[in-house]
Design a protein around this motif. Structure first.
Motif, PDB file in Angstrom:
ATOM      1  N   ILE A   1       6.682   5.237  -6.500  1.00  0.00           N
ATOM      2  CA  ILE A   1       5.396   5.224  -7.205  1.00  0.00           C
ATOM      3  C   ILE A   1       5.311   6.455  -8.107  1.00  0.00           C
ATOM      4  CG2 ILE A   1       2.896   5.445  -6.928  1.00  0.00           C
ATOM      5  CD1 ILE A   1       3.272   3.818  -4.257  1.00  0.00           C
TER       6      ILE A   1
ATOM      7  N   GLY B   1      -0.993   0.710  -2.628  1.00  0.00           N
ATOM      8  CA  GLY B   1      -2.179   0.137  -2.008  1.00  0.00           C
ATOM      9  C   GLY B   1      -3.405   0.985  -2.239  1.00  0.00           C
TER      10      GLY B   1
ATOM     11  N   PRO C   1      -6.200  -4.310  -9.454  1.00  0.00           N
ATOM     12  CA  PRO C   1      -4.730  -4.452  -9.460  1.00  0.00           C
ATOM     13  C   PRO C   1      -4.305  -5.766 -10.113  1.00  0.00           C
ATOM     14  CG  PRO C   1      -5.499  -3.748  -7.302  1.00  0.00           C
ATOM     15  CD  PRO C   1      -6.727  -4.105  -8.108  1.00  0.00           C
TER      16      PRO C   1
ATOM     17  N   GLN D   1       8.836   4.456  -0.979  1.00  0.00           N
ATOM     18  CA  GLN D   1       7.847   3.872  -1.880  1.00  0.00           C
ATOM     19  C   GLN D   1       6.983   4.958  -2.527  1.00  0.00           C
ATOM     20  OE1 GLN D   1       4.719   1.374  -0.307  1.00  0.00           O
ATOM     21  NE2 GLN D   1       4.461   0.311  -2.268  1.00  0.00           N
TER      22      GLN D   1
ATOM     23  N   SER E   1      -2.226  -7.976  -9.251  1.00  0.00           N
ATOM     24  CA  SER E   1      -2.128  -9.111  -8.339  1.00  0.00           C
ATOM     25  C   SER E   1      -3.464  -9.818  -8.149  1.00  0.00           C
ATOM     26  CB  SER E   1      -1.591  -8.646  -6.987  1.00  0.00           C
ATOM     27  OG  SER E   1      -2.443  -7.654  -6.430  1.00  0.00           O
TER      28      SER E   1
ATOM     29  N   ASP F   1       0.365   0.532  -9.445  1.00  0.00           N
ATOM     30  CA  ASP F   1       0.258  -0.877  -9.074  1.00  0.00           C
ATOM     31  C   ASP F   1       1.573  -1.609  -9.316  1.00  0.00           C
ATOM     32  OD1 ASP F   1      -1.202  -3.240  -8.233  1.00  0.00           O
ATOM     33  OD2 ASP F   1      -1.220  -3.828 -10.356  1.00  0.00           O
ATOM     34  N   ASP F   2       2.303  -1.218 -10.350  1.00  0.00           N
ATOM     35  CA  ASP F   2       3.609  -1.832 -10.633  1.00  0.00           C
ATOM     36  C   ASP F   2       4.588  -1.653  -9.473  1.00  0.00           C
ATOM     37  OD1 ASP F   2       2.799  -2.741 -13.089  1.00  0.00           O
ATOM     38  OD2 ASP F   2       3.782  -1.135 -14.234  1.00  0.00           O
ATOM     39  N   ARG F   3       4.403  -0.606  -8.685  1.00  0.00           N
ATOM     40  CA  ARG F   3       5.264  -0.342  -7.525  1.00  0.00           C
ATOM     41  C   ARG F   3       4.559  -0.701  -6.225  1.00  0.00           C
ATOM     42  NH1 ARG F   3       8.764  -1.071 -10.291  1.00  0.00           N
ATOM     43  NH2 ARG F   3      10.057   0.440 -11.354  1.00  0.00           N
ATOM     44  N   LYS F   4       3.550  -1.591  -6.325  1.00  0.00           N
ATOM     45  CA  LYS F   4       2.839  -2.144  -5.157  1.00  0.00           C
ATOM     46  C   LYS F   4       2.120  -1.088  -4.327  1.00  0.00           C
ATOM     47  CE  LYS F   4       4.591  -6.157  -6.159  1.00  0.00           C
ATOM     48  NZ  LYS F   4       4.033  -6.718  -7.350  1.00  0.00           N
TER      49      LYS F   4
END
Length: 170
Positions: free
Chosen positions: A101, A70, A165, A97, A167, A65-68
Motif C-alpha cells: 500500500i 481496508g 472505494p 500488504q 469496489s 484502495d488499489d492495493r485493497k
C-alpha cells in the motif's frame, strides 16, 4: 544545551518555516495594534479548503484502495492542527500488504503530482507506515496497531471527507 534533550527543527516537525515566520509577524503586528478586534471562542472560523491538498488526499486513498486497503478514512485536520491539512488512515492486513500500500501510494503520487514524501517512517517493520507529504499525511496500519493508536478518536473533531472505494462504486 546539556543533557539528553534533542533540539528539533521546525522542518523536522513538519512546520513550514515561512508560514511560521509570517504567523509570528502577524502576532507582533496584533500585539502592537491599539484597537484590534480579536476572534472569540464563539467564532466559527474555518480555514479555507486547500483543493490541491484535498486532491492529494483523495489520490492517496485511491492508491491505497488499489492495493485493497481496508477502512479508508480521510480526515480534514487543517482547521484544527498545523501538522497537515488532511490525514489519510488505512488498514493493511499483513506486513507485506502494508508495504505494498505504501509503495502504491508513493508511485501514484509521483505519477499524478510529481511529488515524493518528505519523510517515510516504519517501512522496515511494516506495522505502521507513515508517509508525510507536508499538507497530507498517510497512515497505513496493521489492524491491531490502528485499534491501539485510534487516530480517528484522537482527531474525532476533524471533518471526515467522503471516499467510496472502487469496489463499492462498481
Amino acid at each position: 544545551m546539556s543533557g539528553p534533550l534533542k533540539v528539533v527543527s521546525e522542518k523536522e516537525l513538519g512546520v513550514d518555516p515561512e508560514r511560521a515566520l509570517a504567523n509570528a509577524e502577524a502576532e507582533r503586528t496584533l500585539a502592537n495594534a491599539d484597537s484590534v478586534i480579536l476572534p472569540s471562542a464563539d467564532d466559527d472560523y474555518k480555514a479555507p479548503i486547500d483543493e490541491e491538498a484535498k486532491a492529494l488526499a483523495l489520490a492517496i486513498a485511491e492508491a491505497a484502495d488499489d492495493r485493497k486497503a481496508g477502512n479508508i478514512t480521510i480526515l480534514q485536520t487543517g482547521d484544527i492542527s498545523y501538522l497537515a491539512d488532511y490525514f489519510v488512515i488505512v488498514t493493511g492486513f499483513s506486513n507485506v500488504q502494508v508495504r505494498a500500500i505504501s509503495n502504491s501510494i508513493e508511485g501514484a503520487i509521483e505519477d499524478k503530482f510529481g511529488r515524493q514524501p518528505i519523510r517515510t517512517e516504519g517501512m522496515s517493520e511494516g506495522r505502521w507506515v507513515l508517509k508525510d507529504y507536508g499538507d497530507v499525511i498517510a497512515h497505513i496500519f496493521m489492524p491491531t496497531d490502528r485499534e491501539f493508536y485510534d487516530l480517528e478518536a484522537f482527531w474525532g473533531h476533524a471533518k471526515r471527507i467522503e471516499f467510496a472505494p472502487a469496489s463499492i462504486q462498481a
